[in-house]
Scaffold this active site. Structure first.
Site, PDB file in Angstrom:
ATOM      1  N   SER A 114       0.942  -1.322   0.019  1.00  0.00           N
ATOM      2  CA  SER A 114      -0.068  -0.008  -0.041  1.00  0.00           C
ATOM      3  C   SER A 114       0.968   1.152  -0.082  1.00  0.00           C
ATOM      4  O   SER A 114       1.621   1.382  -1.002  1.00  0.00           O
ATOM      5  CB  SER A 114      -0.886  -0.200   1.334  1.00  0.00           C
ATOM      6  OG  SER A 114      -1.888   0.903   1.374  1.00  0.00           O
ATOM      7  N   GLU A 205      -2.054  -3.737  -7.526  1.00  0.00           N
ATOM      8  CA  GLU A 205      -3.128  -4.001  -6.690  1.00  0.00           C
ATOM      9  C   GLU A 205      -3.941  -2.516  -6.365  1.00  0.00           C
ATOM     10  O   GLU A 205      -3.129  -1.593  -6.466  1.00  0.00           O
ATOM     11  CB  GLU A 205      -2.844  -4.809  -5.555  1.00  0.00           C
ATOM     12  CG  GLU A 205      -2.030  -4.338  -4.510  1.00  0.00           C
ATOM     13  CD  GLU A 205      -2.543  -3.240  -3.614  1.00  0.00           C
ATOM     14  OE1 GLU A 205      -3.858  -3.307  -3.148  1.00  0.00           O
ATOM     15  OE2 GLU A 205      -1.950  -2.450  -2.956  1.00  0.00           O
ATOM     16  N   HIS A 277      -5.340  -5.719  -0.676  1.00  0.00           N
ATOM     17  CA  HIS A 277      -6.237  -5.186   0.655  1.00  0.00           C
ATOM     18  C   HIS A 277      -7.303  -6.197   1.296  1.00  0.00           C
ATOM     19  O   HIS A 277      -7.936  -5.560   2.160  1.00  0.00           O
ATOM     20  CB  HIS A 277      -6.555  -3.731   0.249  1.00  0.00           C
ATOM     21  CG  HIS A 277      -5.533  -2.679   0.167  1.00  0.00           C
ATOM     22  ND1 HIS A 277      -4.714  -2.255  -0.599  1.00  0.00           N
ATOM     23  CD2 HIS A 277      -5.248  -1.862   1.277  1.00  0.00           C
ATOM     24  CE1 HIS A 277      -3.830  -1.344  -0.401  1.00  0.00           C
ATOM     25  NE2 HIS A 277      -4.170  -1.036   0.883  1.00  0.00           N
TER      26      HIS A 277
END
Length: 308
Positions: A114, A205, A277
């Site tokens: 992230s 992602e 996530h």
């Protein structure tokens, strides 16, 4: 991508692991659960960064506080790994101030995803491999297989191949893997910390971005030249990347957008891989080590350890 990346030492029982908070404030309950899991992995003595309990707006402390804690861990020659406590936002504010000399002199394994995409990219530019994997506050909710996969990568072992649910193309490719959150990678365009992606396989992602915003991010990466020479794409979870009920009823879904945008690059793509996530699923990936992407089987296979 640098021709020869440095592989940090593996993390074993004699190592020292720092849990860092360079981004958002860290929720206490999830931290405690994750730390219990991390300690069970036998990857070394666990130390906590001094700002883990700090809260300044949407940061784990002011920039100077987060910077000092992260820099101290990067510079410490006794530290073997730095695992991010959570994502959020904040690392791109620190990148211009980070000094790589101590980290390069005594490489350690950086672990996170992230917002930590920015730190992993910074490490690649410094010539050091890392791990795109669960943050500490995610560990408590993950299945044992995903937790053990992280441990294997940190110890320098090769985990099992990952299987997606869709492959595009027929050409099997072998190249270094660069995993990233799409929006964070896009934010590095035009900065000194965007890695040279030519000759790599890029894993992407995302969370919480509407399909048109995913289109916009991919379009910027394509038209800026950031994806020039990329040999393939491994696409993970596009979690909560949906058009809201009050949005455009004719919008394609997020996967269709990714498939359409990447199709013009004429390289193999595997979609639906189990990383990202999603609260109860996140397979760790090497950052900088060679992998095989096989769209015919929709697989991503690790070929070499991320540690030395």
């Amino acid at each position: 991508m640098k021709a020869a990346l440095v592989r940090p030492p593996p993390s074993g029982p004699s190592g020292r692991v720092v849990v860092a908070a360079p981004s958002g404030p860290v929720p206490e309950a999830r931290l405690a659960e994750g730390l219990a899991v991390l300690r069970d992995l036998q990857i070394g003595e666990i130390s906590l960064a001094p700002n883990l309990g700090a809260r300044t707006g949407y940061f784990a402390g002011e920039d100077g506080v987060r910077l000092a804690a992260l820099q101290a861990a990067l510079d410490d020659p006794e530290v073997t790994a730095i695992v991010c406590a959570r994502g959020g936002y904040g690392l791109t504010r620190l990148l211009p101030l980070l000094r790589p000399a101590g980290f390069v002199a005594a490489p350690k394994l950086l672990v996170g995803f992230s917002d930590a995409t920015a730190l992993l990219c910074w490490a690649l530019r410094a010539g050091v491999c890392g791990v795109h994997g669960p943050v500490v506050t995610q560990l408590g909710a993950l299945p044992a297989a995903d937790v053990q996969r992280l441990a294997l990568l940190m110890r320098g072992e090769l985990p099992a191949p990952l299987t997606g649910d869709e492959g595009v193309g027929t050409t099997r490719v072998v190249a270094p893997l660069v995993p990233a959150n799409l929006e964070v990678l896009r934010s590095l365009v035009g900065t000194p910390w965007l890695p040279d992606l030519a000759g790599t396989i890029v894993a992407l992602e995302e969370i919480g971005e509407r399909p048109y915003r995913i289109d916009r991010a991919l379009t910027q990466l394509i038209t800026s030249g950031a994806f020039a020479g990329v040999r393939g794409f491994a696409v993970g979870q596009l979690y909560a990347c949906e058009e809201p009920p009050a949005g455009n009823p004719n919008s394609p879904n997020a996967r269709a957008v990714v498939r359409e945008r990447l199709a013009g690059l004429d390289v193999p793509v595997v979609l639906g891989l189990p990383f990202g996530h999603l609260p109860h699923e996140h397979a760790a990936l090497p950052c900088g080590a060679r992998v095989e992407l096989d769209p015919s089987r929709a697989t991503l296979t690790m070929l070499e350890p991320v540690t030395a």
